[in-house]
Design an enzyme around this catalytic site. Structure first.
Site, mmCIF file in Angstrom:
data_model
loop_
_atom_site.group_PDB
_atom_site.id
_atom_site.type_symbol
_atom_site.label_atom_id
_atom_site.label_comp_id
_atom_site.label_asym_id
_atom_site.label_seq_id
_atom_site.Cartn_x
_atom_site.Cartn_y
_atom_site.Cartn_z
ATOM 1 N N CYS A 25 -4.293 -36.762 32.155
ATOM 2 C CA CYS A 25 -3.511 -36.558 30.931
ATOM 3 C C CYS A 25 -2.459 -37.647 30.728
ATOM 4 C CB CYS A 25 -2.847 -35.185 30.941
ATOM 5 S SG CYS A 25 -4.042 -33.842 30.875
ATOM 6 N N HIS A 69 -6.745 -36.495 13.230
ATOM 7 C CA HIS A 69 -7.114 -37.875 13.542
ATOM 8 C C HIS A 69 -5.899 -38.798 13.589
ATOM 9 C CE1 HIS A 69 -11.068 -36.207 12.770
ATOM 10 N NE2 HIS A 69 -11.522 -37.178 13.537
ATOM 11 N N GLU A 108 -6.206 -26.686 23.529
ATOM 12 C CA GLU A 108 -6.723 -28.045 23.663
ATOM 13 C C GLU A 108 -8.176 -28.036 24.124
ATOM 14 O OE1 GLU A 108 -2.748 -30.557 24.892
ATOM 15 O OE2 GLU A 108 -4.053 -29.838 26.486
#
Length: 118
Positions: A25, A69, A108
């Site tokens: 991450c 995006h 997520e």
């Protein structure tokens, strides 16, 4: 108490910069996020709703225009854009516009969720 929820989806990148360089991450990566907004009320309105789902359209527009995006570190202006931080961000945004907002959950991955509920 009556509760309703609605899901919203977006894809975006982020990076958790305080993690070690070898942590997955800590590198630039992306997710297909799911945002679930919960609204609650002790009584229903004159139409029999907590709130008409169509009244959540501004949240969809906000997510589509500001988050989809995009690179979330840039959108939110800080280095630690976690699911927990996103849940709090969307909760605050919704609560300002929809007083019935009682919680926001952010996913997520299909198996992980973070929730903000005051």
């Amino acid at each position: 108490m009556f509760r309703i929820t609605k899901e919203f989806h977006f894809s975006a990148s982020h990076r958790l910069t305080t993690l070690p360089a070898d942590h997955q991450c800590g590198r630039l990566h992306g997710h297909n996020y799911v945002v679930e907004v919960e609204l609650s009320a002790a009584t229903l309105n004159s139409h029999g709703f907590v709130r008409d789902y169509h009244e959540l359209a501004p949240l969809k527009s906000y997510i589509d225009e500001s988050f989809d995006h995009r690179h979330l570190n840039e959108v939110l202006g800080h280095d630690q854009v976690t699911a927990e931080c996103l849940a709090k961000h969307f909760y605050d945004w919704c609560k300002d516009r929809l007083p019935e907002t009682s919680a926001v959950r952010v996913s997520e991955t299909p198996k992980t969720w973070a929730e903000y509920r005051p």
